[in-house]
Design a protein around this motif. Structure first.
Motif, PDB file in Angstrom:
ATOM      1  N   ARG A   5      -5.515  -3.979  -2.364  1.00 53.81           N
ATOM      2  CA  ARG A   5      -4.691  -4.425  -1.247  1.00 53.81           C
ATOM      3  C   ARG A   5      -3.225  -4.185  -1.554  1.00 53.81           C
ATOM      4  O   ARG A   5      -2.826  -4.037  -2.717  1.00 53.81           O
ATOM      5  N   LEU A   6      -2.434  -4.139  -0.489  1.00 52.42           N
ATOM      6  CA  LEU A   6      -1.000  -4.005  -0.663  1.00 52.42           C
ATOM      7  C   LEU A   6      -0.440  -5.299  -1.236  1.00 52.42           C
ATOM      8  O   LEU A   6      -0.834  -6.399  -0.837  1.00 52.42           O
ATOM      9  N   LEU A   7       0.482  -5.162  -2.169  1.00 58.30           N
ATOM     10  CA  LEU A   7       1.057  -6.339  -2.811  1.00 58.30           C
ATOM     11  C   LEU A   7       1.941  -7.113  -1.837  1.00 58.30           C
ATOM     12  O   LEU A   7       2.639  -6.535  -1.004  1.00 58.30           O
ATOM     13  N   THR A   8       1.931  -8.412  -1.967  1.00 57.41           N
ATOM     14  CA  THR A   8       2.828  -9.270  -1.189  1.00 57.41           C
ATOM     15  C   THR A   8       4.196  -9.273  -1.849  1.00 57.41           C
ATOM     16  O   THR A   8       4.360  -8.898  -3.023  1.00 57.41           O
ATOM     17  N   TYR A   9       5.224  -9.721  -1.093  1.00 56.49           N
ATOM     18  CA  TYR A   9       6.565  -9.821  -1.668  1.00 56.49           C
ATOM     19  C   TYR A   9       6.570 -10.785  -2.851  1.00 56.49           C
ATOM     20  O   TYR A   9       7.294 -10.582  -3.837  1.00 56.49           O
ATOM     21  N   GLU A  10       5.768 -11.833  -2.765  1.00 55.41           N
ATOM     22  CA  GLU A  10       5.715 -12.798  -3.867  1.00 55.41           C
ATOM     23  C   GLU A  10       5.250 -12.139  -5.158  1.00 55.41           C
ATOM     24  O   GLU A  10       5.829 -12.357  -6.234  1.00 55.41           O
ATOM     25  N   THR A  11       4.205 -11.308  -5.050  1.00 54.61           N
ATOM     26  CA  THR A  11       3.704 -10.615  -6.243  1.00 54.61           C
ATOM     27  C   THR A  11       4.719  -9.601  -6.758  1.00 54.61           C
ATOM     28  O   THR A  11       4.892  -9.440  -7.974  1.00 54.61           O
ATOM     29  N   ILE A  12       5.402  -8.922  -5.844  1.00 52.41           N
ATOM     30  CA  ILE A  12       6.440  -7.961  -6.245  1.00 52.41           C
ATOM     31  C   ILE A  12       7.539  -8.664  -7.029  1.00 52.41           C
ATOM     32  O   ILE A  12       7.989  -8.172  -8.075  1.00 52.41           O
ATOM     33  N   TYR A  13       7.977  -9.806  -6.555  1.00 53.65           N
ATOM     34  CA  TYR A  13       9.013 -10.557  -7.270  1.00 53.65           C
ATOM     35  C   TYR A  13       8.521 -11.021  -8.633  1.00 53.65           C
ATOM     36  O   TYR A  13       9.270 -11.008  -9.616  1.00 53.65           O
ATOM     37  N   VAL A  41       0.191  -0.428  -3.919  1.00 53.78           N
ATOM     38  CA  VAL A  41      -1.266  -0.589  -3.846  1.00 53.78           C
ATOM     39  C   VAL A  41      -1.731  -1.236  -5.148  1.00 53.78           C
ATOM     40  O   VAL A  41      -1.600  -0.650  -6.224  1.00 53.78           O
ATOM     41  N   GLY A  42      -2.260  -2.437  -5.039  1.00 57.76           N
ATOM     42  CA  GLY A  42      -2.723  -3.148  -6.218  1.00 57.76           C
ATOM     43  C   GLY A  42      -4.233  -3.167  -6.318  1.00 57.76           C
ATOM     44  O   GLY A  42      -4.935  -3.275  -5.308  1.00 57.76           O
ATOM     45  N   GLN A  43      -4.736  -3.033  -7.547  1.00 57.82           N
ATOM     46  CA  GLN A  43      -6.171  -3.181  -7.786  1.00 57.82           C
ATOM     47  C   GLN A  43      -6.407  -4.530  -8.468  1.00 57.82           C
ATOM     48  O   GLN A  43      -5.725  -4.877  -9.435  1.00 57.82           O
ATOM     49  N   TYR A  44      -7.380  -5.253  -7.936  1.00 57.96           N
ATOM     50  CA  TYR A  44      -7.725  -6.559  -8.480  1.00 57.96           C
ATOM     51  C   TYR A  44      -9.167  -6.546  -8.965  1.00 57.96           C
ATOM     52  O   TYR A  44     -10.064  -6.027  -8.295  1.00 57.96           O
ATOM     53  N   VAL A  52      -1.080  -1.031 -10.555  1.00 59.19           N
ATOM     54  CA  VAL A  52      -0.365  -0.818  -9.290  1.00 59.19           C
ATOM     55  C   VAL A  52       0.031   0.655  -9.186  1.00 59.19           C
ATOM     56  O   VAL A  52       0.574   1.224 -10.138  1.00 59.19           O
ATOM     57  N   LEU A  53      -0.229   1.245  -8.034  1.00 65.05           N
ATOM     58  CA  LEU A  53       0.245   2.588  -7.728  1.00 65.05           C
ATOM     59  C   LEU A  53       1.184   2.466  -6.530  1.00 65.05           C
ATOM     60  O   LEU A  53       0.760   2.103  -5.435  1.00 65.05           O
ATOM     61  N   ALA A  54       2.466   2.723  -6.766  1.00 64.93           N
ATOM     62  CA  ALA A  54       3.481   2.557  -5.721  1.00 64.93           C
ATOM     63  C   ALA A  54       3.862   3.911  -5.154  1.00 64.93           C
ATOM     64  O   ALA A  54       4.021   4.889  -5.894  1.00 64.93           O
ATOM     65  N   TYR A  55       4.045   3.963  -3.835  1.00 67.30           N
ATOM     66  CA  TYR A  55       4.336   5.207  -3.117  1.00 67.30           C
ATOM     67  C   TYR A  55       5.675   5.089  -2.403  1.00 67.30           C
ATOM     68  O   TYR A  55       5.974   4.093  -1.751  1.00 67.30           O
ATOM     69  N   PHE A  56       6.493   6.150  -2.546  1.00 68.71           N
ATOM     70  CA  PHE A  56       7.806   6.201  -1.898  1.00 68.71           C
ATOM     71  C   PHE A  56       7.942   7.547  -1.204  1.00 68.71           C
ATOM     72  O   PHE A  56       7.721   8.595  -1.810  1.00 68.71           O
ATOM     73  N   CYS A  57       8.305   7.525   0.073  1.00 65.44           N
ATOM     74  CA  CYS A  57       8.328   8.771   0.852  1.00 65.44           C
ATOM     75  C   CYS A  57       9.742   9.256   1.146  1.00 65.44           C
ATOM     76  O   CYS A  57       9.931  10.094   2.018  1.00 65.44           O
ATOM     77  N   GLY A  58      10.745   8.757   0.436  1.00 67.49           N
ATOM     78  CA  GLY A  58      12.119   9.098   0.749  1.00 67.49           C
ATOM     79  C   GLY A  58      12.643  10.370   0.111  1.00 67.49           C
ATOM     80  O   GLY A  58      13.785  10.761   0.358  1.00 67.49           O
TER      81      GLY A  58
END
Length: 264
Positions: A5-13, A41-44, A52-58
């Motif tokens: 699932r996508l990480l929540t802001y709480e988990t990111i912090y 994208v987090g795996q639990y 975590v695999l994070a994606y940035f499209c910028g």
């Protein structure tokens, strides 16, 4: 049980406080400077985060950052498959990231790496006394932005985005009214400053322009944060020695790779 699932802001912090930025600068930058434009994208496994695999499209290519939390429990194939389905990139799209040696072996073991990996150094500024007392470079003004964009893109600056010019200060050096060298920042904030896009046109190299640019940029960055970084290919030893001479030290040795987001 494995879930994604996508990480929540709480988990990111929470992750932000756990990351050693000197060793994992790229992932830290995703958690801070890029978090609004990234998907995490987090795996639990049994409700415990394993990776975590994070994606940035910028950027001009799909950019990722990977962080492994529990290597023994991580199901890497499942994480890649879920992310591939979520992101929906075109087939055979070339993605990019920077990996530590353990993560590089993980990507290689699953046949994801394409092209030739390149060793990459993260460097942090430590000694202000080594900076030059220089004012050779001038602040780039708004009406000069298009000229700087042309200079950097013609120079093949892969990680450059024009939005950086619009958000952060850039410095340039002119000769006969034309920019011959320029440099700026990938990140410019109180939590993190990273120099980037330092480029001198081929006809004007060997004159010490990069040294003046880097020194001025470092001083500018230090007015905002004590944590000032830059990255450089290990093979570019001339640049590595230049940065060391200005007070930078290597904090991490990693590898830049191109990879495919698909396991055959």
């Amino acid at each position: 049980m494995i879930s994604h699932r996508l990480l929540t802001y709480e988990t990111i912090y929470q992750l932000t406080d756990q990351i050693h930025r000197d060793q994992h600068l790229l992932f830290y930058s995703y958690l801070t400077q890029r978090k609004e434009q990234a998907k995490f994208v987090g795996q639990y496994v049994d409700d415990k985060l394993t990776g975590v695999l994070a994606y940035f499209c910028g950027l001009s290519f799909p950019a990722f950052s990977f962080h492994c939390i529990n290597r023994e429990q991580l199901n890497f194939s499942a994480l890649i498959a879920f992310t591939e389905e979520l992101i929906q990139l075109k087939k055979n799209t070339v993605c990019g990231t920077i990996l530590c040696d353990c993560d590089l072996q993980l990507f290689q073991s699953h046949g994801l790496i394409t092209g030739n990996p390149q060793r990459f150094l993260t460097m942090k500024h430590r000694d202000q006394s080594k900076l030059l007392d220089s004012n050779v470079a001038e602040l780039v003004k708004e009406n000069d932005i298009s000229d700087i964009v042309d200079l950097l893109r013609n120079g093949g600056m892969k990680f450059f985005t024009s939005s950086e010019l619009e958000q952060y200060p850039f410095l340039g050096i002119k000769e006969c009214g034309h920019f011959i060298a320029a440099g700026g920042f990938h990140f410019y904030g109180s939590k993190l400053v990273e120099l980037g896009n330092i480029y001198t046109s081929s006809a004007h190299r060997g004159k010490g322009l990069a040294k003046h640019l880097t020194s001025q940029l470092t001083k500018l960055g230090r007015t905002l944060s004590s944590d000032v970084y830059l990255g450089v290919l290990e093979e570019n030893q001339a640049a590595v020695q230049l940065y060391k001479g200005l007070g930078y030290e290597v904090t991490a040795e990693q590898t830049i790779v191109d990879f495919k987001l698909s396991i055959d």
